[in-house]
Design a protein around this motif. Structure first.
Motif, PDB file in Angstrom:
ATOM      1  N   ASP A 167       0.961 -16.830  14.626  1.00 39.87           N
ATOM      2  CA  ASP A 167       0.079 -16.582  13.459  1.00 39.87           C
ATOM      3  C   ASP A 167      -1.129 -15.555  13.480  1.00 39.87           C
ATOM      4  OD1 ASP A 167       1.543 -18.579  12.326  1.00 39.87           O
ATOM      5  OD2 ASP A 167       0.406 -20.261  12.870  1.00 39.87           O
ATOM      6  N   GLU A 168      -0.776 -14.411  14.173  1.00 37.15           N
ATOM      7  CA  GLU A 168      -1.918 -13.530  14.510  1.00 37.15           C
ATOM      8  C   GLU A 168      -2.005 -12.342  13.275  1.00 37.15           C
ATOM      9  OE1 GLU A 168      -2.012 -12.572  19.354  1.00 37.15           O
ATOM     10  OE2 GLU A 168      -0.069 -12.560  18.174  1.00 37.15           O
ATOM     11  N   PHE A 169      -1.034 -12.598  12.429  1.00 44.99           N
ATOM     12  CA  PHE A 169      -1.279 -11.670  11.496  1.00 44.99           C
ATOM     13  C   PHE A 169      -1.171 -12.233  10.076  1.00 44.99           C
ATOM     14  CE2 PHE A 169       1.135  -9.301  14.800  1.00 44.99           C
ATOM     15  CZ  PHE A 169       0.290  -8.078  14.991  1.00 44.99           C
ATOM     16  N   ILE A 170      -1.591 -13.328   9.920  1.00 48.37           N
ATOM     17  CA  ILE A 170      -2.114 -14.022   8.597  1.00 48.37           C
ATOM     18  C   ILE A 170      -2.891 -13.185   7.927  1.00 48.37           C
ATOM     19  CG2 ILE A 170      -2.822 -15.964   7.497  1.00 48.37           C
ATOM     20  CD1 ILE A 170      -1.725 -17.569   9.826  1.00 48.37           C
ATOM     21  N   ALA A 171      -2.793 -12.804   6.667  1.00 48.95           N
ATOM     22  CA  ALA A 171      -3.436 -12.020   5.653  1.00 48.95           C
ATOM     23  C   ALA A 171      -3.570 -10.583   6.087  1.00 48.95           C
ATOM     24  CB  ALA A 171      -4.879 -12.869   5.295  1.00 48.95           C
ATOM     25  N   GLN A 172      -2.892 -10.197   7.244  1.00 53.75           N
ATOM     26  CA  GLN A 172      -3.160  -8.576   7.706  1.00 53.75           C
ATOM     27  C   GLN A 172      -1.800  -8.096   7.113  1.00 53.75           C
ATOM     28  OE1 GLN A 172      -5.675  -7.706   9.146  1.00 53.75           O
ATOM     29  NE2 GLN A 172      -6.700  -9.754   9.853  1.00 53.75           N
ATOM     30  N   ASN A 173      -1.943  -6.713   7.103  1.00 47.76           N
ATOM     31  CA  ASN A 173      -1.237  -5.868   6.516  1.00 47.76           C
ATOM     32  C   ASN A 173      -0.779  -4.581   7.441  1.00 47.76           C
ATOM     33  OD1 ASN A 173      -0.451  -6.734   3.546  1.00 47.76           O
ATOM     34  ND2 ASN A 173      -2.680  -7.102   4.020  1.00 47.76           N
ATOM     35  N   VAL A 174       0.484  -4.277   7.873  1.00 47.08           N
ATOM     36  CA  VAL A 174       0.634  -3.129   8.486  1.00 47.08           C
ATOM     37  C   VAL A 174       1.045  -2.084   7.496  1.00 47.08           C
ATOM     38  CG1 VAL A 174       2.044  -1.970  10.115  1.00 47.08           C
ATOM     39  CG2 VAL A 174       1.476  -4.244  10.405  1.00 47.08           C
ATOM     40  N   LEU A 175       0.270  -0.991   7.263  1.00 43.14           N
ATOM     41  CA  LEU A 175       0.330  -0.043   6.348  1.00 43.14           C
ATOM     42  C   LEU A 175       1.838   0.750   6.579  1.00 43.14           C
ATOM     43  CD1 LEU A 175      -2.821   1.623   5.660  1.00 43.14           C
ATOM     44  CD2 LEU A 175      -2.167  -0.679   5.196  1.00 43.14           C
ATOM     45  N   SER A 176       2.668   0.723   5.480  1.00 45.80           N
ATOM     46  CA  SER A 176       3.798   1.361   5.232  1.00 45.80           C
ATOM     47  C   SER A 176       4.093   1.923   3.802  1.00 45.80           C
ATOM     48  CB  SER A 176       4.915   0.644   5.687  1.00 45.80           C
ATOM     49  OG  SER A 176       5.090  -0.757   4.853  1.00 45.80           O
ATOM     50  N   VAL A 177       4.547   3.115   3.734  1.00 45.44           N
ATOM     51  CA  VAL A 177       4.752   3.705   2.385  1.00 45.44           C
ATOM     52  C   VAL A 177       5.753   2.868   1.647  1.00 45.44           C
ATOM     53  CG1 VAL A 177       5.421   5.735   0.989  1.00 45.44           C
ATOM     54  CG2 VAL A 177       3.958   5.983   3.026  1.00 45.44           C
ATOM     55  N   ALA A 178       5.455   2.333   0.369  1.00 47.80           N
ATOM     56  CA  ALA A 178       6.415   1.630  -0.277  1.00 47.80           C
ATOM     57  C   ALA A 178       6.827   2.047  -1.748  1.00 47.80           C
ATOM     58  CB  ALA A 178       6.146   0.210  -0.347  1.00 47.80           C
ATOM     59  N   SER A 179       6.111   3.240  -1.930  1.00 42.33           N
ATOM     60  CA  SER A 179       6.459   3.863  -3.425  1.00 42.33           C
ATOM     61  C   SER A 179       6.068   5.242  -3.478  1.00 42.33           C
ATOM     62  CB  SER A 179       5.263   2.972  -4.370  1.00 42.33           C
ATOM     63  OG  SER A 179       5.433   3.452  -5.637  1.00 42.33           O
ATOM     64  N   THR A 180       5.938   5.805  -4.548  1.00 43.87           N
ATOM     65  CA  THR A 180       6.000   7.149  -4.713  1.00 43.87           C
ATOM     66  C   THR A 180       4.684   7.567  -5.720  1.00 43.87           C
ATOM     67  OG1 THR A 180       7.553   7.572  -6.363  1.00 43.87           O
ATOM     68  CG2 THR A 180       8.082   7.665  -4.134  1.00 43.87           C
ATOM     69  N   PRO A 181       3.872   8.617  -5.640  1.00 45.04           N
ATOM     70  CA  PRO A 181       2.958   9.132  -6.727  1.00 45.04           C
ATOM     71  C   PRO A 181       3.655   9.029  -8.080  1.00 45.04           C
ATOM     72  CG  PRO A 181       2.661  10.359  -4.714  1.00 45.04           C
ATOM     73  CD  PRO A 181       3.952   9.547  -4.630  1.00 45.04           C
ATOM     74  N   GLU A 182       4.908   9.399  -8.010  1.00 45.43           N
ATOM     75  CA  GLU A 182       5.672   9.643  -9.429  1.00 45.43           C
ATOM     76  C   GLU A 182       5.847   8.217  -9.844  1.00 45.43           C
ATOM     77  OE1 GLU A 182       5.963  13.144  -7.294  1.00 45.43           O
ATOM     78  OE2 GLU A 182       6.595  11.032  -6.802  1.00 45.43           O
ATOM     79  N   LYS A 183       6.153   7.290  -9.190  1.00 48.77           N
ATOM     80  CA  LYS A 183       6.536   5.784  -9.711  1.00 48.77           C
ATOM     81  C   LYS A 183       4.923   5.165 -10.152  1.00 48.77           C
ATOM     82  CE  LYS A 183      10.479   5.108  -7.142  1.00 48.77           C
ATOM     83  NZ  LYS A 183      11.242   3.768  -5.930  1.00 48.77           N
ATOM     84  N   LEU A 184       4.074   5.534  -9.371  1.00 49.59           N
ATOM     85  CA  LEU A 184       2.792   5.072  -9.603  1.00 49.59           C
ATOM     86  C   LEU A 184       2.022   5.634 -10.639  1.00 49.59           C
ATOM     87  CD1 LEU A 184       1.257   4.429  -5.956  1.00 49.59           C
ATOM     88  CD2 LEU A 184       2.297   2.791  -7.353  1.00 49.59           C
ATOM     89  N   SER A 185       2.280   6.983 -10.897  1.00 46.20           N
ATOM     90  CA  SER A 185       1.646   7.705 -12.043  1.00 46.20           C
ATOM     91  C   SER A 185       2.322   6.935 -13.585  1.00 46.20           C
ATOM     92  CB  SER A 185       2.100   9.078 -12.082  1.00 46.20           C
ATOM     93  OG  SER A 185       3.481   9.148 -12.327  1.00 46.20           O
ATOM     94  N   LYS A 186       3.509   6.641 -13.534  1.00 43.91           N
ATOM     95  CA  LYS A 186       3.922   5.789 -14.788  1.00 43.91           C
ATOM     96  C   LYS A 186       3.491   4.539 -14.819  1.00 43.91           C
ATOM     97  CE  LYS A 186       8.467   8.222 -14.348  1.00 43.91           C
ATOM     98  NZ  LYS A 186      10.065   8.188 -14.206  1.00 43.91           N
ATOM     99  N   MET A 187       3.134   3.729 -13.580  1.00 40.73           N
ATOM    100  CA  MET A 187       2.691   2.524 -13.726  1.00 40.73           C
ATOM    101  C   MET A 187       1.294   2.347 -14.184  1.00 40.73           C
ATOM    102  SD  MET A 187       2.744  -0.286 -10.566  1.00 40.73           S
ATOM    103  CE  MET A 187       4.745   0.208 -10.386  1.00 40.73           C
ATOM    104  N   TYR A 188       0.482   3.432 -13.854  1.00 39.65           N
ATOM    105  CA  TYR A 188      -0.951   3.323 -14.146  1.00 39.65           C
ATOM    106  C   TYR A 188      -1.572   4.369 -15.107  1.00 39.65           C
ATOM    107  CZ  TYR A 188      -1.831   0.490  -9.882  1.00 39.65           C
ATOM    108  OH  TYR A 188      -1.551  -0.599  -9.015  1.00 39.65           O
TER     109      TYR A 188
END
Length: 398
Positions: free
Chosen positions: A55-76
């Motif tokens: 339980d050393e990583f509760i609420a912690q995040n290891v950054l990893s690319v999960a999307s693209t600027p193109e997908k996010l541009s449509k979303m936002y």
């Protein structure tokens, strides 16, 4: 590492992990939302509990690319360029915060022979695969592997005694190499031979293999001890058969012996490989999944090894075509040999060790420059094929 420079207790991975709250505070609500989707950041963390037994990583995040600027541009409802700028700005903010507030972990800067052997093998394999599709990157990987080999030979190897040193940091360490240092480096050299067809790599691999046998072989039960017989302060000499974070010493050694025995036409080396497999036969039958690095050698011990020999001008279209195809395959228990008549003296050592190669090179020389491509098993090659037949045989390899 420490999560903050004022803290005194270590936390696993603290220098590298992030919470969603940190994103909100440092980036602002909108940018934090965009970057959280881009880097897969969640409020309850993104580390699978199955991979966090303490339980050393509760609420912690290891950054990893999960999307693209193109997908996010449509979303936002923003342009992809603006999304890219937000991500770039956020990256700099996170980096500056980390450098300012989090003490960097100590750097382990020692150079270990065995680890370099593993890296050399990976670089050589990648170079061979990429040679036809990305020659620039292939040359870079090959150059990196060559530099690592040169460093080890210059700084961690005694040419007179044939002994490797284990580690280098501000100079070679006092400890002689263990069996895994020899095994992993030999594997790297064999991969480099098949990536470059430079016989010098094969010669050094052969010398190291003889030294590993002399220093670590268990003459009574087969297999290789981890430490040499003359090592001091030992109660027991152990034999490494199980894979862990690294492949097992005996698994890699057995594969090396089969490959070298095939390349050099040396049945004695193959006998050592057979005995190494037999040394772990009981455990293999009970828990085969723990011995994955030994499995190719087990297959070779039952079905034998194959060798594809390409004799002739390396620039001949036929040679280039077949070599490209072979390097695109994941070859199992199959070695690659290229015999270039123009290399002359540099091939003498290999030809003197394996008479089969000498015969094939003579066939190529008598054929008015026509290349010879043969699939061999043991000391015999398949009967002469036309190119249509040999292509069908090569297609079955792998």
């Amino acid at each position: 590492s420490f999560l903050h420079k004022y803290l005194t207790s270590y936390e696993e991975g603290a220098f590298y992990v992030w919470t969603r709250k940190e994103f909100d505070v440092m980036l602002g609500e909108q940018d934090a939302s965009i970057c959280a989707r881009y880097w897969n950041v969640h409020r309850d963390g993104n580390v699978d509990p199955a991979n966090d037994p303490h339980d050393e990583f509760i609420a912690q995040n290891v950054l990893s690319v999960a999307s693209t600027p193109e997908k996010l541009s449509k979303m936002y409802g923003m342009s992809a360029e603006r999304i890219t700028n937000i991500i770039s700005s956020a990256r700099q903010k996170l980096l500056q915060h980390r450098l300012k507030e989090r003490p960097r972990p100590n750097l382990d800067d020692k150079i270990v022979t065995s680890w370099n052997g593993l890296a050399i093998a990976a670089l050589a394999k990648a170079a061979g695969v990429l040679e036809s599709t990305d020659p620039r990157r292939a040359q870079l990987y090959k150059k990196n592997a060559e530099e690592a080999i040169s460093f080890i030979r210059k700084n961690l190897y005694d040419e007179k005694t044939g002994i490797l040193k284990r580690v280098y940091r501000d100079g070679p360490g006092e400890a002689d190499g263990f069996a895994d240092d020899y095994a992993f480096l030999i594997s790297g050299l064999l991969c480099m031979y098949e990536a470059t067809f430079d016989v010098e790599y094969l010669q050094w691999a052969d010398a190291l293999q003889q030294k590993q046998i002399d220093a670590f072989w268990d003459a009574e039960n087969g297999g290789f001890f981890s430490t040499s017989e003359g090592a001091s302060d030992l109660i027991l000499r152990l034999k490494d058969g199980l894979d862990s974070q690294e492949p097992s010493t005996n698994g890699v050694s057995a594969n090396n012996l089969f490959r070298l025995g095939t390349l050099l036409g040396d049945p004695k080396l193959e006998e050592y490989a057979q005995q190494t497999c037999s040394a772990f036969s009981t455990e293999l039958l009970q828990h085969p999944f723990l011995f994955s690095s030994l499995m190719p050698a087990i297959v070779a011990s039952n079905l034998g090894m194959r060798s594809v020999v390409l004799a002739g001008d390396p620039k001949d279209p036929t040679i280039e075509k077949h070599l490209k195809r072979l390097r695109s395959k994941l070859l199992t228990n199959t070695t690659l040999v290229q015999l270039d008549p123009a290399r002359g003296d540099s091939l003498d050592w290999l030809l003197s060790r394996n008479k089969l190669h000498k015969e094939l090179l003579n066939v190529a020389a008598k054929g008015s420059g026509k290349p010879v491509v043969q699939v061999c098993e043991g000391t015999k090659c398949l009967d002469a094929f036309d190119m249509g037949d040999i292509e069908s045989v090569l297609e079955e390899l792998g």
